[in-house]
Scaffold this active site. Structure first.
Site, mmCIF file in Angstrom:
data_model
loop_
_atom_site.group_PDB
_atom_site.id
_atom_site.type_symbol
_atom_site.label_atom_id
_atom_site.label_comp_id
_atom_site.label_asym_id
_atom_site.label_seq_id
_atom_site.Cartn_x
_atom_site.Cartn_y
_atom_site.Cartn_z
ATOM 1 N N ASN A 121 -2.707 -6.441 5.216
ATOM 2 C CA ASN A 121 -2.596 -7.473 4.141
ATOM 3 C C ASN A 121 -3.583 -8.615 4.676
ATOM 4 O O ASN A 121 -3.428 -9.155 5.597
ATOM 5 C CB ASN A 121 -1.210 -7.802 3.813
ATOM 6 C CG ASN A 121 -0.328 -6.739 3.699
ATOM 7 O OD1 ASN A 121 -0.180 -5.828 2.954
ATOM 8 N ND2 ASN A 121 0.791 -7.028 4.746
ATOM 9 N N ALA A 181 1.382 -0.291 10.670
ATOM 10 C CA ALA A 181 1.220 -1.843 10.608
ATOM 11 C C ALA A 181 0.367 -1.715 9.244
ATOM 12 O O ALA A 181 0.009 -0.625 8.795
ATOM 13 C CB ALA A 181 0.474 -2.324 11.530
ATOM 14 N N MET A 182 0.162 -3.036 8.472
ATOM 15 C CA MET A 182 -0.491 -3.030 7.375
ATOM 16 C C MET A 182 -1.308 -4.429 7.377
ATOM 17 O O MET A 182 -0.926 -5.381 7.734
ATOM 18 C CB MET A 182 0.568 -3.154 6.372
ATOM 19 C CG MET A 182 0.080 -3.511 4.744
ATOM 20 S SD MET A 182 -0.901 -1.848 4.462
ATOM 21 C CE MET A 182 -1.990 -2.512 3.509
ATOM 22 N N GLU A 206 0.888 -1.154 -0.138
ATOM 23 C CA GLU A 206 0.091 0.073 0.017
ATOM 24 C C GLU A 206 0.812 1.197 -0.021
ATOM 25 O O GLU A 206 2.025 1.485 0.698
ATOM 26 C CB GLU A 206 -0.821 0.096 1.329
ATOM 27 C CG GLU A 206 -1.809 1.130 1.049
ATOM 28 C CD GLU A 206 -2.874 1.153 2.243
ATOM 29 O OE1 GLU A 206 -2.735 0.442 3.384
ATOM 30 O OE2 GLU A 206 -3.828 1.968 2.247
ATOM 31 N N GLU A 210 -5.780 -3.092 12.551
ATOM 32 C CA GLU A 210 -5.725 -3.976 11.026
ATOM 33 C C GLU A 210 -6.505 -5.329 11.037
ATOM 34 O O GLU A 210 -6.791 -5.647 10.004
ATOM 35 C CB GLU A 210 -4.219 -4.517 11.490
ATOM 36 C CG GLU A 210 -3.120 -3.454 11.516
ATOM 37 C CD GLU A 210 -3.350 -2.249 10.534
ATOM 38 O OE1 GLU A 210 -3.690 -2.459 9.540
ATOM 39 O OE2 GLU A 210 -2.682 -1.194 11.026
ATOM 40 N N HIS A 215 -9.706 -4.176 9.629
ATOM 41 C CA HIS A 215 -9.588 -3.734 8.179
ATOM 42 C C HIS A 215 -10.133 -4.882 7.179
ATOM 43 O O HIS A 215 -10.379 -5.009 6.104
ATOM 44 C CB HIS A 215 -8.183 -3.468 7.931
ATOM 45 C CG HIS A 215 -7.869 -2.078 7.951
ATOM 46 N ND1 HIS A 215 -8.665 -1.263 7.278
ATOM 47 C CD2 HIS A 215 -6.615 -1.402 8.050
ATOM 48 C CE1 HIS A 215 -8.204 -0.009 7.170
ATOM 49 N NE2 HIS A 215 -6.950 -0.183 7.987
HETATM 50 N N1 TRP Z 1 -3.293 0.736 5.849
HETATM 51 C C1 TRP Z 1 -2.271 1.096 6.730
HETATM 52 C C2 TRP Z 1 -3.184 1.218 8.035
HETATM 53 O O1 TRP Z 1 -3.527 2.224 8.319
HETATM 54 C C3 TRP Z 1 -1.415 2.130 6.500
HETATM 55 C C4 TRP Z 1 0.136 1.719 6.103
HETATM 56 C C5 TRP Z 1 0.763 0.830 6.484
HETATM 57 C C6 TRP Z 1 0.635 2.423 5.055
HETATM 58 N N2 TRP Z 1 2.080 0.974 5.616
HETATM 59 C C7 TRP Z 1 1.836 1.799 4.761
HETATM 60 C C8 TRP Z 1 0.213 3.593 4.197
HETATM 61 C C9 TRP Z 1 2.600 2.252 3.806
HETATM 62 C C10 TRP Z 1 1.060 3.920 3.136
HETATM 63 C C11 TRP Z 1 2.343 3.263 2.966
HETATM 64 O O2 TRP Z 1 -3.502 0.216 8.700
HETATM 65 ZN ZN ZN Z 2 -5.796 1.465 8.547
#
Ligand code: TRP
Ligand code: ZN
Length: 889
Positions: free
Chosen positions: A279, A276-277, A135, A312, A315
């Site tokens: 995925n 954090a992300m 992302e 997360e 999401h």
């Molecule tokens: N979607 C992630 C969140 O808010 C945000 C995020 C994580 C992100 N890593 C990133 C956005 C790197 C841009 C670039 O939970």
């Molecule tokens: Zn988020």
């Protein structure tokens, strides 16, 4: 990283959205992993979009155009036929393949170099592991693709790697098979049955330890929860696992949402650009938001972990199952998911304190953004670099917009809206308008006017004027809303916003009164839709005290003029904790501004003192709330409404007020210290967290003014504490106060935690925050410390970010040395990691609000950054906006 071209970049506009010319239904990826040279083979099942504009053009159908960045393309094939180099072209970040049939299997093979990727976007090396961050547009750094969120595909991923170096191989979905290969290599095949945009793709390869648990969903699905970290840290995963289980149960209860796969992975890494992300089934986390034990993490860390783990997880429905059509809709998933994690934390901890913290952070981080060069609506209209729009506006103001639906529709109405949203849009990529329509339709209400919240820029103002007519016993409240001057606000009209308010008698009793058609109540909720609204209360014996915007029901700035006594009364007695905090904030800010205007000399602080006395006498009722109410606005908060900003006078004024209150309340404050900390070993339970937060708020105050018994207490606590909250609390109090014992304490702390990077981050931060000119030089020295590295975002934020954002006295040193330090770092960091550099560059945003000398020095840094050769689009967008902005708009 795209390099700066010759012509100025043109922004991407929200209104220019077009559906893609092609869909990609399924992807098969094979990655032969190697840090220096990874081979990526992709087979894309593509299908021409019959509805797209490009498919019907007279000159023939649109060619297939894929996104890619920094890829070494080895071969291209269509339906099994090799395409010679003449039949495809790479131009900038586009691969164009002519003559692709309406349905085809397009195969590409590329090479990438994860170990050379310092931007931490795409596939990169993190410690001894390889992992991804896609992302927003990182997938195109891995392979050719339609890297946009409305293109959703199923993914099958085969990972091949050296078995000894990378025993763990993970990707999204279910493990289909794994086995051995020649030369000590092995492989694993993962299959994700849910269609998803490429930004949710992830892989991890490494030698990681794992801690496993289970969760049974409401409908009986058994889910394996697998948490990965470096082996040395696997005993620090328990709190995160616990938090996940709580979040899973909460989402079932509150929203009827269950997890949808048999496994949920969380991987911790020290090298990560953000928190954090999400995925799909393979969350990747900044280690800071996963690893905890009492010895190394504070209460605040425990709370942050609980909240980010939940964020997360949430999401999976708000973001993954229903995703964004385009990046302008980012708040659709982020605002909503922040709202959900805020509600979760409120249920886990204290609702009152959580709300106060969220409002405080909104004012500290989002209000300045709304007033600065990068001001944008929660749904932006245009951008150069989407990574710059992961902002407090999109996230936190976006969460306030979602909260307003819940306030307007009630908890049940909001739930009905959510149910309809998922019923309609599961599996789709949608827009903020779709969400708003689901909320409206599910409740049979009209929310057309509410759309303005997605368009307006800047913090709306709510002006309040009151009139008491003694003869008639009427109290009238005139409300007038307005938007800041901004091109994008032209002709927008008034907002639809909920306001909660009530009346108190001047001795602090809640008054139960009717309002218009509503029966008598101590609190009323009204919906404003007009520019002006007049509310009229009747049959009052005396002028009441108005408590406005209880619960902070709308993200607006109140403009009114209550007396000191009214504010003191609200701070001490209002029934709503948020309104108490708002009143306290208003009162102390007013005092501090007067002091700044008056050479640091304090005005009369009687009303604030009386309220503090009352609060301290009742501290035991709710110690965490008391701690929150005792917190004075920071120097940065105070500076926000001043131009020119006088950093040194602000510092002196704040210290004077703290000193005054500390002396005035000495007996009561020392009583709290004597009562001490919770007994027994450290536990993360709300009651103990509350006691500790009050204790440390008081300790900092008393140590700051050299109370010898408080200093002795801090020293003892530092030596004996069985947990990081107390040890670091004591250290912070001593270091920030500049006590002589601070040096040896810092050395001892450093020796003890030298090999723990997360604790060393705290050690860097506390030193970066010392409000002293000399801190500039100290920060320069610390940059040479073996534990520091500009390549690591956590380290950069801990030292340089903290210094630039939260230490005005040193950062704005009048000789410009602080500015020069951060300017140099931004320039160097831009070559390493543009995303992190761009965030850091925002510390210069308010340059024009400073006095001539400081403004010139900040502007010079902005210009030096702008003129650097090969500047990233990320930093370019920030600094050009800052240079254009003169602070008048
Ligand atoms: N979607 C992630 C969140 O808010 C945000 C995020 C994580 C992100 N890593 C990133 C956005 C790197 C841009 C670039 O939970
Ligand atoms: Zn988020």
């Amino acid at each position: 990283m795209a390099l700066k071209g010759d012509s100025p970049r043109t922004p991407i506009q929200r209104v220019d959205y077009r559906p893609p010319d092609w869909w990609i239904d399924a992807v098969e990826l094979t990655l032969a992993l190697d840090p220096a040279a990874t081979r990526v083979r992709a087979v894309l099942e593509v299908r021409r979009n019959a509805e797209a504009a490009g498919s019907a053009s007279a000159t023939g159908a649109a060619p297939l155009e894929l996104h890619g960045s920094g890829l070494m393309t080895r071969r291209v094939a269509v339906d099994g036929q090799e395409r010679p180099a003449g039949e495809w072209t790479v131009q900038g970040e586009t691969l164009r393949i002519a003559g692709v049939p309406d349905r085809a299997r397009v195969e590409t093979e590329v090479e990438i170099a994860p170990s050379a990727n310092t931007a931490l976007e795409g596939l990169y090396q993190a410690g001894a592991s390889l992992l991804t961050q896609c992302e927003a547009e990182g997938f195109r750094k891995i392979t050719w693709f339609l890297d946009r969120p409305d293109v959703m595909a199923t993914f099958r991923v085969r990972l091949e790697a050296d078995r000894a170096r990378y025993p763990v191989l993970l990707s999204n979905g279910n493990l289909l098979e794994h086995g051995e290969l020649d030369d000590g290599r092995h492989y694993a095949v993962w299959d994700d049955p849910f269609r998803k945009p490429a930004y949710l793709f992830a892989l991890v390869a490494g030698d990681l330890g794992c801690k496993e648990d289970r969760f049974t969903t409401a409908s009986g699905r058994e889910v394996a929860l697998k948490f990965y970290s470096e082996r040395a840290n696997i005993d620090r995963l328990d709190h995160a696992i616990d938090s996940l289980k709580k979040a899973m149960a909460w989402d079932e209860q509150r929203f009827g949402l269950e997890y949808d796969l048999d496994v949920y992975h969380v991987v911790a890494t020290h090298d990560f650009n953000m928190g954090a992300m999400e995925n799909k089934s393979l969350n990747i986390f900044n280690a800071k938001f996963v690893l905890a034990d009492p010895e190394t993490a504070t209460d605040a860390d425990y709370e942050a972990i609980e909240s980010v783990i939940a964020h997360e997880y949430f999401h999976n429905w708000t973001g993954n199952r229903v995703t964004c059509r385009d990046w302008f809709q980012l708040t659709l998933k982020e605002g909503l998911t922040v709202y959900r994690d805020q509600e979760f934390s409120s249920d886990m901890q204290s609702r009152a304190v959580k709300r106060i913290q969220d409002v405080r952070d909104l004012m500290a981080r989002q209000f300045p953004e709304d007033a600065g060069p990068m001001a944008h609506p929660v749904r932006p209209e245009r951008y150069l670099e989407i990574n710059n729009f992961y902002t407090a506006t999109v996230y936190e103001k976006g969460a306030e917009v979602v909260r307003m639906y819940a306030t307007l529709l009630g908890e049940d109405g909001f739930r009905r809206g959510m149910d309809l949203y998922f019923e309609r849009h599961d599996g789709q990529a949608v827009t903020c308008d779709d969400f708003r329509r689901a909320m409206a339709d599910a409740n049979g209400v009209e929310l057309g006017q509410f759309e303005r919240w997605y368009r307006q820029v800047g913090t709306p103002v709510l002006k309040v004027e009151t009139r008491f007519d003694e003869d008639r016993g009427t109290f009238e409240v005139d409300l007038e809303q307005s938007l800041p001057l901004h091109d994008d606000n032209q002709g927008l009209g008034p907002l639809h916003l909920p306001v909660e308010l009530g009346l108190l008698s001047r001795d602090g009793q809640a008054l139960s009164v009717p309002l218009a058609d509503a029966p008598a109540s101590t609190s009323h909720r009204v919906e404003l839709r007009e520019r002006r609204t007049c509310l009229r209360f009747e049959k009052l014996d005396a002028r009441p005290v108005l408590s406005m915007l209880r619960g902070f029901t709308a993200p607006v700035r109140l403009v009114d003029d209550p007396s000191d006594d009214d504010l003191g009364c609200l701070l001490a007695f209002d029934t709503d904790p948020v309104a108490r905090w708002l009143a306290g904030r208003r009162l102390s800010t007013r005092i501090l501004h007067a002091a700044v205007d008056n050479n640091g000399e304090l005005p009369n602080v009687r009303a604030l003192g009386a309220a503090w006395q009352h609060m301290l006498d009742h501290a035991d009722d709710d110690p965490a709330l008391c701690a929150a109410l005792l917190e004075l606005p920071s120097e940065v908060d105070i500076a926000r409404d001043r131009s020119p900003v006088d950093v040194d006078a602000i510092h002196r004024a704040r210290e004077a007020l703290r000193h005054n209150l500390s002396e005035r309340m000495a007996g009561r404050l020392d009583g709290i210290l004597q009562k001490g900390l919770p007994s027994g070993p450290w536990r993360f339970v709300a009651e103990d967290v509350a006691r500790r937060s009050l204790f440390h708020a008081v300790l900092r105050l008393r140590v700051a003014h050299a109370d010898p018994s408080a200093v002795a207490r801090a020293l003892r606590l530092f030596g004996r504490a069985d947990n990081m909250t107390d040890r670091f609390g004591a250290l912070t109090a001593m270091v920030l106060a500049g006590r002589s014992a601070a040096g040896p304490m810092l050395e001892q702390f450093e020796r003890r935690y030298a090999d723990n990077p997360l604790v060393m981050d705290k050690w860097f931060t506390v030193q970066a925050l010392v409000p002293d000119r000399g801190t500039v030089d100290r920060v320069r020295e610390l940059m040479k410390h073996p534990a520091f590295s500009l390549r690591n975002p956590n380290k950069t934020r801990a030292l340089i970010g903290a210094f630039g954002m939260h230490n005005p006295v040193a950062f704005h040193r009048s000789d410009g040395a602080g500015h020069a330090l951060v300017g140099e770092v931004v320039r160097e960091l831009d070559r390493i990691n543009p995303q992190v550099a761009a965030r850091l560059a925002t510390v210069f945003n308010r340059w024009s609000d400073h006095d001539g000398r400081r403004a010139a020095s900040m502007k010079a840094q902005l210009e030096a950054i702008r003129d650097q050769k090969g500047l990233s689009p990320d930093v370019e967008e920030i600094v050009t906006a800052a240079l254009r902005h003169d602070g008048q708009s």
